[in-house]
Every structure is written in C-alpha cells, then in structure tokens.
Design a protein around this motif. Sequence first.
Motif, PDB file in Angstrom:
ATOM      1  N   THR A 244       0.834  -1.199   0.000  1.00  0.00           N
ATOM      2  CA  THR A 244       0.000   0.000   0.000  1.00  0.00           C
ATOM      3  C   THR A 244       0.873   1.254   0.000  1.00  0.00           C
ATOM      4  O   THR A 244       2.078   1.176   0.218  1.00  0.00           O
ATOM      5  CB  THR A 244      -0.931   0.039   1.238  1.00  0.00           C
ATOM      6  OG1 THR A 244      -0.131   0.025   2.424  1.00  0.00           O
ATOM      7  CG2 THR A 244      -1.893  -1.134   1.235  1.00  0.00           C
ATOM      8  N   ARG A 245       0.219   2.389  -0.194  1.00  0.00           N
ATOM      9  CA  ARG A 245       0.901   3.678  -0.063  1.00  0.00           C
ATOM     10  C   ARG A 245       0.637   4.189   1.356  1.00  0.00           C
ATOM     11  O   ARG A 245       0.632   3.419   2.293  1.00  0.00           O
ATOM     12  CB  ARG A 245       0.381   4.661  -1.127  1.00  0.00           C
ATOM     13  CG  ARG A 245       0.774   4.312  -2.554  1.00  0.00           C
ATOM     14  CD  ARG A 245       2.276   4.262  -2.802  1.00  0.00           C
ATOM     15  NE  ARG A 245       3.039   5.425  -2.517  1.00  0.00           N
ATOM     16  CZ  ARG A 245       3.573   6.254  -3.393  1.00  0.00           C
ATOM     17  NH1 ARG A 245       3.383   6.046  -4.667  1.00  0.00           N
ATOM     18  NH2 ARG A 245       4.295   7.272  -3.017  1.00  0.00           N
ATOM     19  N   SER A 246       0.364   5.448   1.525  1.00  0.00           N
ATOM     20  CA  SER A 246       0.214   6.058   2.854  1.00  0.00           C
ATOM     21  C   SER A 246      -0.898   5.440   3.693  1.00  0.00           C
ATOM     22  O   SER A 246      -0.727   5.203   4.877  1.00  0.00           O
ATOM     23  CB  SER A 246      -0.041   7.561   2.722  1.00  0.00           C
ATOM     24  OG  SER A 246       1.011   8.153   2.004  1.00  0.00           O
ATOM     25  N   LEU A 247      -2.028   5.195   3.084  1.00  0.00           N
ATOM     26  CA  LEU A 247      -3.183   4.660   3.802  1.00  0.00           C
ATOM     27  C   LEU A 247      -3.430   3.203   3.422  1.00  0.00           C
ATOM     28  O   LEU A 247      -3.175   2.814   2.278  1.00  0.00           O
ATOM     29  CB  LEU A 247      -4.440   5.471   3.464  1.00  0.00           C
ATOM     30  CG  LEU A 247      -4.398   6.963   3.795  1.00  0.00           C
ATOM     31  CD1 LEU A 247      -5.623   7.659   3.221  1.00  0.00           C
ATOM     32  CD2 LEU A 247      -4.312   7.168   5.296  1.00  0.00           C
ATOM     33  N   PRO A 248      -3.940   2.386   4.353  1.00  0.00           N
ATOM     34  CA  PRO A 248      -4.232   0.988   4.026  1.00  0.00           C
ATOM     35  C   PRO A 248      -5.198   0.834   2.844  1.00  0.00           C
ATOM     36  O   PRO A 248      -5.178  -0.163   2.147  1.00  0.00           O
ATOM     37  CB  PRO A 248      -4.851   0.434   5.306  1.00  0.00           C
ATOM     38  CG  PRO A 248      -4.358   1.331   6.384  1.00  0.00           C
ATOM     39  CD  PRO A 248      -4.180   2.695   5.756  1.00  0.00           C
ATOM     40  N   SER A 249      -6.044   1.843   2.623  1.00  0.00           N
ATOM     41  CA  SER A 249      -6.998   1.775   1.512  1.00  0.00           C
ATOM     42  C   SER A 249      -6.328   2.068   0.162  1.00  0.00           C
ATOM     43  O   SER A 249      -6.925   1.827  -0.884  1.00  0.00           O
ATOM     44  CB  SER A 249      -8.149   2.753   1.744  1.00  0.00           C
ATOM     45  OG  SER A 249      -7.642   4.073   1.803  1.00  0.00           O
ATOM     46  N   GLN A 250      -5.089   2.564   0.174  1.00  0.00           N
ATOM     47  CA  GLN A 250      -4.376   2.885  -1.066  1.00  0.00           C
ATOM     48  C   GLN A 250      -3.567   1.664  -1.509  1.00  0.00           C
ATOM     49  O   GLN A 250      -2.347   1.637  -1.416  1.00  0.00           O
ATOM     50  CB  GLN A 250      -3.477   4.099  -0.875  1.00  0.00           C
ATOM     51  CG  GLN A 250      -4.249   5.366  -0.592  1.00  0.00           C
ATOM     52  CD  GLN A 250      -3.316   6.542  -0.336  1.00  0.00           C
ATOM     53  OE1 GLN A 250      -2.308   6.418   0.348  1.00  0.00           O
ATOM     54  NE2 GLN A 250      -3.674   7.685  -0.895  1.00  0.00           N
ATOM     55  N   VAL A 251      -4.275   0.665  -2.028  1.00  0.00           N
ATOM     56  CA  VAL A 251      -3.665  -0.607  -2.402  1.00  0.00           C
ATOM     57  C   VAL A 251      -2.926  -0.476  -3.732  1.00  0.00           C
ATOM     58  O   VAL A 251      -3.486  -0.042  -4.736  1.00  0.00           O
ATOM     59  CB  VAL A 251      -4.732  -1.724  -2.493  1.00  0.00           C
ATOM     60  CG1 VAL A 251      -4.118  -3.026  -2.987  1.00  0.00           C
ATOM     61  CG2 VAL A 251      -5.394  -1.922  -1.141  1.00  0.00           C
ATOM     62  N   VAL A 252      -1.662  -0.868  -3.695  1.00  0.00           N
ATOM     63  CA  VAL A 252      -0.825  -0.900  -4.890  1.00  0.00           C
ATOM     64  C   VAL A 252      -0.892  -2.300  -5.497  1.00  0.00           C
ATOM     65  O   VAL A 252      -1.000  -2.464  -6.709  1.00  0.00           O
ATOM     66  CB  VAL A 252       0.632  -0.519  -4.551  1.00  0.00           C
ATOM     67  CG1 VAL A 252       1.539  -0.676  -5.754  1.00  0.00           C
ATOM     68  CG2 VAL A 252       0.695   0.901  -4.000  1.00  0.00           C
TER      69      VAL A 252
ATOM     70  N   ASP B 269      -3.008 -13.293  -7.039  1.00  0.00           N
ATOM     71  CA  ASP B 269      -3.038 -11.838  -7.141  1.00  0.00           C
ATOM     72  C   ASP B 269      -4.476 -11.376  -7.308  1.00  0.00           C
ATOM     73  O   ASP B 269      -5.301 -12.074  -7.904  1.00  0.00           O
ATOM     74  CB  ASP B 269      -2.224 -11.366  -8.360  1.00  0.00           C
ATOM     75  CG  ASP B 269      -0.745 -11.614  -8.181  1.00  0.00           C
ATOM     76  OD1 ASP B 269      -0.212 -11.308  -7.104  1.00  0.00           O
ATOM     77  OD2 ASP B 269      -0.116 -12.126  -9.129  1.00  0.00           O
ATOM     78  N   LYS B 270      -4.754 -10.181  -6.795  1.00  0.00           N
ATOM     79  CA  LYS B 270      -6.086  -9.591  -6.928  1.00  0.00           C
ATOM     80  C   LYS B 270      -5.929  -8.175  -7.500  1.00  0.00           C
ATOM     81  O   LYS B 270      -6.052  -7.188  -6.780  1.00  0.00           O
ATOM     82  CB  LYS B 270      -6.801  -9.581  -5.582  1.00  0.00           C
ATOM     83  CG  LYS B 270      -7.069 -10.987  -5.064  1.00  0.00           C
ATOM     84  CD  LYS B 270      -7.995 -10.990  -3.887  1.00  0.00           C
ATOM     85  CE  LYS B 270      -8.363 -12.417  -3.531  1.00  0.00           C
ATOM     86  NZ  LYS B 270      -9.283 -12.484  -2.402  1.00  0.00           N
ATOM     87  N   PRO B 271      -5.662  -8.092  -8.811  1.00  0.00           N
ATOM     88  CA  PRO B 271      -5.408  -6.785  -9.424  1.00  0.00           C
ATOM     89  C   PRO B 271      -6.595  -5.829  -9.348  1.00  0.00           C
ATOM     90  O   PRO B 271      -6.408  -4.608  -9.349  1.00  0.00           O
ATOM     91  CB  PRO B 271      -5.068  -7.129 -10.879  1.00  0.00           C
ATOM     92  CG  PRO B 271      -5.611  -8.489 -11.102  1.00  0.00           C
ATOM     93  CD  PRO B 271      -5.612  -9.173  -9.770  1.00  0.00           C
ATOM     94  N   GLU B 272      -7.787  -6.372  -9.231  1.00  0.00           N
ATOM     95  CA  GLU B 272      -8.981  -5.528  -9.153  1.00  0.00           C
ATOM     96  C   GLU B 272      -9.025  -4.694  -7.873  1.00  0.00           C
ATOM     97  O   GLU B 272      -9.770  -3.716  -7.787  1.00  0.00           O
ATOM     98  CB  GLU B 272     -10.253  -6.383  -9.280  1.00  0.00           C
ATOM     99  CG  GLU B 272     -10.511  -7.337  -8.121  1.00  0.00           C
ATOM    100  CD  GLU B 272      -9.756  -8.669  -8.190  1.00  0.00           C
ATOM    101  OE1 GLU B 272     -10.003  -9.505  -7.307  1.00  0.00           O
ATOM    102  OE2 GLU B 272      -8.932  -8.866  -9.101  1.00  0.00           O
ATOM    103  N   GLU B 273      -8.196  -5.045  -6.888  1.00  0.00           N
ATOM    104  CA  GLU B 273      -8.163  -4.307  -5.622  1.00  0.00           C
ATOM    105  C   GLU B 273      -7.202  -3.113  -5.660  1.00  0.00           C
ATOM    106  O   GLU B 273      -7.197  -2.287  -4.752  1.00  0.00           O
ATOM    107  CB  GLU B 273      -7.746  -5.236  -4.479  1.00  0.00           C
ATOM    108  CG  GLU B 273      -8.698  -6.391  -4.248  1.00  0.00           C
ATOM    109  CD  GLU B 273     -10.070  -5.956  -3.781  1.00  0.00           C
ATOM    110  OE1 GLU B 273     -10.178  -4.937  -3.074  1.00  0.00           O
ATOM    111  OE2 GLU B 273     -11.052  -6.641  -4.130  1.00  0.00           O
ATOM    112  N   ALA B 274      -6.379  -3.022  -6.698  1.00  0.00           N
ATOM    113  CA  ALA B 274      -5.369  -1.961  -6.771  1.00  0.00           C
ATOM    114  C   ALA B 274      -6.004  -0.616  -7.155  1.00  0.00           C
ATOM    115  O   ALA B 274      -7.027  -0.570  -7.844  1.00  0.00           O
ATOM    116  CB  ALA B 274      -4.297  -2.323  -7.795  1.00  0.00           C
ATOM    117  N   MET B 275      -5.344   0.450  -6.719  1.00  0.00           N
ATOM    118  CA  MET B 275      -5.755   1.794  -7.134  1.00  0.00           C
ATOM    119  C   MET B 275      -5.613   1.895  -8.649  1.00  0.00           C
ATOM    120  O   MET B 275      -4.771   1.223  -9.252  1.00  0.00           O
ATOM    121  CB  MET B 275      -4.860   2.864  -6.478  1.00  0.00           C
ATOM    122  CG  MET B 275      -4.978   2.925  -4.978  1.00  0.00           C
ATOM    123  SD  MET B 275      -4.039   4.315  -4.263  1.00  0.00           S
ATOM    124  CE  MET B 275      -2.385   4.007  -4.821  1.00  0.00           C
TER     125      MET B 275
END
Length: 164
Positions: A80-88, A96-102
């Motif tokens: 992730t980036r700064s926040l847990p919701s900012q999934v890389v 892998d779950k690419p649909e979860e990425a920003m």
Amino acid sequence: MSHQHKAWRSPCQSHLRSQRVSMIHRGCLISLYLCFQTVTGEFHVKGPNKPLVATLGDEAKLYCFLLPPQNVKNMKICWTRSLPSQVVHLYEDGRDKPEEAMDEYFRRTVLVTDYMDKGVVILRIFNVQHSDGGQYRCAFQHGSFYGDAVIELKVAGNGPHVSP
C-alpha cells in the motif's frame, strides 16, 4: 543369567532409562515448538535500510522479507501507499487480486513469486512515474499474526522536456 536380570531392574538403570526418555521427550517438544513457530508463529517484516531508486519510465523493484524466513504463499500480502486503503498490489488466497489496486497501479505491478518459499517478495512496478516516488508499506498477515515494513522509493530522471 539371573544376575543380568537383576541388574536390568536395578534402580540406577531404571533411573537412567527414564532420564533418556525424558530428554528425548523434551527435545521433541522443543523441536515441535520451534517448528510450529517457524510455520505459523510470529514473524518480523524487513525491507531495505536505504531508499530504493528507480529511473523514470523504467521498472522499480521493491522487496521485503520475513524473519525468521518462512513460506508466504498462503499469507495475505498487501503493498500500500500512505493509507491501508491505497492498495498498490494485493496477493490473497494464493493469487493476485489486481482488481483491488488503485487505478494508477492497475496492470502496472507484478508480485514476483519465485522466492516466496523463502519468505521474500518483490513488487515490480512498470513504467515508473514521478508520482510513484515515496513510501510503500509491505504487509504480511497469517491468521492473527501481522507484520509490515516501510520501503522508500526515489524516482530519478526528468520528465519530458518542454521548450519555452
């Protein structure tokens, strides 16, 4: 022959036999405990001590690993980036779950799985942009155990040159 029979039942030998069994028993328990800890126990997540550098437009390779080393194929791994919701990038349930990425990372990342059995993961980010610079969090979760590490990425190079 009866002498050997009496010696076998002597209190000293009986005590030695019980000590040997007791030591073996303790050794097995300790081995079992260590094995259990290595497979499903606590772990620490580590990353590079220095910022990683990638060139603008090229590929970045971010990595982190577990101590003690253990197979992570069945763990949840989230970058992730700064926040847990900012999934890389998200790896869960063995895939892998690419649909979860920003949106800005969708189809630009790959998790290298070659070293997962040794507790090492590498995140490849393609077509590095200036906005990719900054901190990333590599997090592992296995049951109630969780650990993470912060990795910093610096982007080197200039963007397209615009003439005045």
